[in-house]
Design an enzyme around this catalytic site. Structure first.
Site, PDB file in Angstrom:
ATOM      1  N   LEU A  31      38.353 -21.888 -86.528  1.00 19.14           N
ATOM      2  CA  LEU A  31      39.762 -22.586 -86.113  1.00 19.14           C
ATOM      3  C   LEU A  31      40.399 -20.744 -86.437  1.00 19.14           C
ATOM      4  CD1 LEU A  31      39.371 -25.653 -88.653  1.00 19.14           C
ATOM      5  CD2 LEU A  31      40.149 -25.753 -86.414  1.00 19.14           C
ATOM      6  N   GLY A  35      39.630 -12.054 -94.363  1.00 18.72           N
ATOM      7  CA  GLY A  35      38.626 -11.159 -94.718  1.00 18.72           C
ATOM      8  C   GLY A  35      37.099 -11.682 -95.258  1.00 18.72           C
ATOM      9  N   MET A  36      37.169 -12.659 -95.805  1.00 22.63           N
ATOM     10  CA  MET A  36      36.439 -13.012 -96.571  1.00 22.63           C
ATOM     11  C   MET A  36      35.512 -13.454 -95.470  1.00 22.63           C
ATOM     12  SD  MET A  36      35.425 -12.591 -99.612  1.00 22.63           S
ATOM     13  CE  MET A  36      34.852 -13.891-100.790  1.00 22.63           C
ATOM     14  N   GLY A  37      35.723 -14.307 -94.354  1.00 19.56           N
ATOM     15  CA  GLY A  37      34.684 -15.261 -93.335  1.00 19.56           C
ATOM     16  C   GLY A  37      35.135 -15.652 -91.995  1.00 19.56           C
ATOM     17  N   GLN A  38      34.788 -16.522 -91.840  1.00 24.48           N
ATOM     18  CA  GLN A  38      35.447 -17.002 -90.723  1.00 24.48           C
ATOM     19  C   GLN A  38      35.342 -18.579 -90.752  1.00 24.48           C
ATOM     20  OE1 GLN A  38      32.053 -15.529 -88.672  1.00 24.48           O
ATOM     21  NE2 GLN A  38      33.682 -13.930 -87.229  1.00 24.48           N
ATOM     22  N   LYS A  53      33.780 -22.202 -94.200  1.00 17.10           N
ATOM     23  CA  LYS A  53      33.966 -21.175 -94.222  1.00 17.10           C
ATOM     24  C   LYS A  53      32.503 -20.469 -94.707  1.00 17.10           C
ATOM     25  CE  LYS A  53      37.246 -17.905 -96.446  1.00 17.10           C
ATOM     26  NZ  LYS A  53      38.593 -17.990 -97.286  1.00 17.10           N
ATOM     27  N   ASP A 147      45.121 -16.957-104.338  1.00 19.17           N
ATOM     28  CA  ASP A 147      45.976 -16.162-102.731  1.00 19.17           C
ATOM     29  C   ASP A 147      46.698 -17.584-102.630  1.00 19.17           C
ATOM     30  OD1 ASP A 147      46.635 -14.710-100.978  1.00 19.17           O
ATOM     31  OD2 ASP A 147      44.709 -14.784 -99.822  1.00 19.17           O
TER      32      ASP A 147
END
Length: 723
Positions: A31, A35-38, A53, A147
């Site tokens: 999706l 910066g933290m992941g997919q 995530k 965020d």
């Protein structure tokens, strides 16, 4: 500094790496990436779509990251509200930690503005109200989002949804060890977040909300464009650019963007200033069409063939392959809409649930393909709509509550008896937060110079108000009360968190004093009592303690992986610990007795009536167990999808005659009723009209042969025969 983006960094390769399964989830497609992941679209064993995530490997190498990630998830699980998708599952100990939240088939506010244009004033007010409601729910459990930006706001048919609690952190969590690691997005970060993330509090989210409103009104942030350093410098030193924001909203937005956190309005004041709003103001014809395509795509994903354990095989003649299915469903969304969900009805039927389970003993009940319709209600009454509400019986009163509101209804007629409004001590600086019904008391907490535990009776009258927390040495604030786990007659077991971590306290409700207090290792804890012993689960360990002194009598270690959030219950002789299985221990000394219903995913909390325990799994099966030896008395597979629930919600509602469970609201809102003696499925009630499209699961309470049920808008009483 680390920032999050939604780019396509080798998306195809990333998707190929995760094709198949992550934990118990079937992965469909990528999706987004940041910066933290997919983030992947995936499906649970109970055919529920989730946004999964997966954290980047380099973060797991940072000392203490997994512990911080676990604490974030612990806090995020407690967030409840209409404007925030639920956190469903997580694994901080996986090779790559992951977090699963409810999937919302909707575009981000960023995409909405870019594709369909900026928002007029009525839509801006509706957007602001939704964001403020979400922040109230997030802040209520001690989180700061950190965020909030257009990419983390989804726009649905009925308002905005705030996502990405994987980036939220508890206000008392330790800072990242990387000196340049600041969470946020340039252009939407508060000045104090930029200069010192240690000073970030709820007011930082108010600043971000103001930035989001400016973007929605103008298509750009209030501090312009350019390099990250330039935008961040303007956010700290330059006034915001508000040209294009409607005149009526400009003063409010300017207040949100005050450089000083103390100069910004609280979220409650924002809600009052925005006034009553209509979420439909957000919808344009283009957005309605976009939502319809996404919902059709989601329906196809729910019905997709299961991921095979081995290599995929091609379907036989007339049976489309999974590869072909996913191509149709994901080709830009339009192919799915063109195909049409009704045309695929032959393929989207539920799996055959009439087959017998071969594990365990007891009676196997074969459900009918379609359950009988329920009886006409004895009465029905309009219900005040609450966010993440719960329903319990308190004497002859049904109490419906969420964190901010508690209402009592007469069980005989459904008429509203009272709305709780207790007098709070003079040093209290907040409205009461409702913790729920335990035993013969409706509990609440109020916070000020001290933390108070309040108790109301079934008439809504205040029974007691006890100060149970005070600022400890080195701290300015008292601990917040988060849970009342158990009411053991004259003693309540409560959970709290504060600057120095999480604690369990035993409170003497007659004397109004704390009997003992014990620090636990994290927010994965639970407590229960049989009136003599306090059973305390702390991570993967369970202690048996004297209820009034807190002295530990026995300890059982390494029962489950910390972060499982097990449920505790007892029949007076055995302690039942329910996670992915039901484990029983002798209450007096902690000796293991039996294990039953071992599953790959979490079970519902267990309900105990007499010497029977009732529990539901993630495959829509309900079990009745004998608490003396763990043998299965019966198990019944529901032909309708059951609501997955969570550790924060109750298990099956049970009397000596009936068992009732809510249905999965996204598919079949309503509830099912079974006979308690043998598990026979008696009937099901499914919502119609506006109730058929309800987002929240129904709430059910069973008393004798009466089922009390609450949809989002209506309270019912049904009398059920048990043939």
């Amino acid at each position: 500094m680390r920032t999050e983006t939604t780019g396509g960094r080798d998306a195809t390769a990333a998707q190929q790496r995760h094709t198949g399964r992550i934990g118990p989830y079937e992965v469909f497609q990528l999706l987004g990436e940041g910066g933290m992941g997919q983030v992947f679209l995936a499906r649970s064993p109970g055919s529920r779509l989730v946004a999964l995530k997966v954290i980047r490997p380099e973060y797991t190498e940072t000392p203490g990251f997994r512990g911080r990630f676990r604490r974030e998830v612990d806090a995020a699980r407690k967030v409840s509200g209409f404007f925030t998708p639920a956190v469903l599952d997580a694994d901080a100990d996986a090779q790559q930690p992951w977090l699963a939240t409810a999937y919302v088939p909707a575009p981000s506010l960023h995409d909405v503005v870019r594709r369909f244009g900026t928002l007029p004033e009525p839509a801006l007010r509706a957007l602001g109200t939704g964001l403020a409601e979400a922040l109230l729910a997030i802040h209520a459990v001690g989180l700061v989002h950190r965020d909030l930006k257009p990419g983390n706001v989804l726009v649905t048919h009925d308002g905005a949804r705030v996502i990405d609690f994987g980036i939220s952190r508890a206000m008392d969590a330790t800072q990242m060890t990387r000196t340049d690691d600041v969470i946020g997005t340039p252009g939407f970060m508060a000045p104090e977040q930029i200069t010192s993330s240690r000073g970030t509090g709820p007011a930082a989210d108010v600043f971000s909300l103001g930035c989001v409103l400016v973007f929605a009104a103008t298509g750009r942030g209030p501090f312009g464009t350019g390099g990250a350093a330039e935008v961040l410098y303007r956010a700290v030193h330059a006034p915001p650019r508000l040209a294009g924001v409607p005149d009526a909203l400009r003063p409010l937005v300017a207040a949100c963007l005050d450089k000083s956190p103390t100069g910004r309005p609280p979220v409650t004041a924002l809600l009052a200033a925005l006034g009553p709003t209509d979420p439909s103001e957000l919808l344009t014809p283009g957005l309605r069409e976009d939502l319809a395509v996404r919902e059709a795509h989601a329906a196809l994903m729910v019905a997709a063939p299961p991921v095979p354990d081995a290599a995929p095989v091609t379907g036989g003649p007339g049976a489309p392959s999974r590869r072909r299915f996913l191509w149709i469903a994901t080709a830009g969304g339009t192919a799915a809409a063109a195909a049409g969900v009704p045309a695929l009805g032959w393929w989207t039927s539920k799996p055959d649930r009439t087959k017998e389970r071969v594990t365990g003993a007891g009676t196997t009940v074969r459900p009918a393909a379609k359950p009988a319709a329920g009886p006409a209600p004895q009465w029905s009454r309009p219900l005040k709509r609450l966010q993440g509400g719960q329903l319990r019986l308190l004497g002859d009163t049904l109490v419906h509550w969420d964190q901010r509101t508690a209402v009592g209804y007469d069980t005989a007629t459904g008429e509203k008896r009272w709305t709780a409004s207790p007098r709070v001590p003079s040093d209290v600086s907040s409205e009461p937060k409702w913790l729920g019904v335990q035993g013969s008391t409706l509990y609440a907490t109020a916070w000020g110079d001290r933390g108070y535990l309040l108790g109301l009776d079934d008439s809504g009258a205040l029974k007691f108000s006890h100060a149970v927390t005070e600022p400890e040495e080195g701290s300015f604030f008292p601990d917040h009360l988060q849970d009342v786990f158990c009411d053991a007659g004259s003693v309540a077991l409560i959970g709290s968190d504060g600057d120095r971590g999480y604690r369990v306290r035993a409170v003497d409700l007659v004397a109004g004093r704390v009997l003992w207090s014990r620090k636990v290792s994290g927010s994965d804890y639970h407590a229960y009592s049989d009136g003599r012993t306090c059973f305390l689960q702390d991570g993967g360990t369970v202690h048996g303690m004297d209820l009034r002194t807190g002295r530990v009598r026995w300890t059982v270690r390494d029962l489950f992986v910390p972060g499982t959030y097990p449920n505790l219950n007892t029949d007076g002789k055995a302690l039942l610990v329910t996670s992915v299985k039901v484990q029983a221990f002798r209450a007096a000394e902690g000796r293991s007795l039996w294990t039953a219903v071992s599953e790959p995913t979490s079970l519902s909390p267990t309900t105990v009536v007499g010497r029977r325990a009732y529990v539901a799994d993630g495959q829509d099966t309900i079990f009745a167990l004998d608490t003396r030896d763990g043998s299965q008395l019966w198990h019944t597979a529901s032909p309708l999808s059951l609501s997955p629930g969570s550790a924060l919600h109750p298990g099956p509602s049970v009397s000596s005659s009936l068992v009732a469970l809510p249905l999965f609201s996204a598919v079949t809102p309503g509830f099912v009723v079974l006979r308690a003696s043998d598990g026979k499925l008696l009937w099901a009630h499914q919502g119609s009209g506006s109730e058929a499209s309800a987002k929240d699961a129904w709430l059910v309470q069973v008393v004798g042969t009466t089922v009390y049920a609450a949809s989002e808008t209506t309270l019912y009483a049904f009398r059920s025969d048990t043939p």
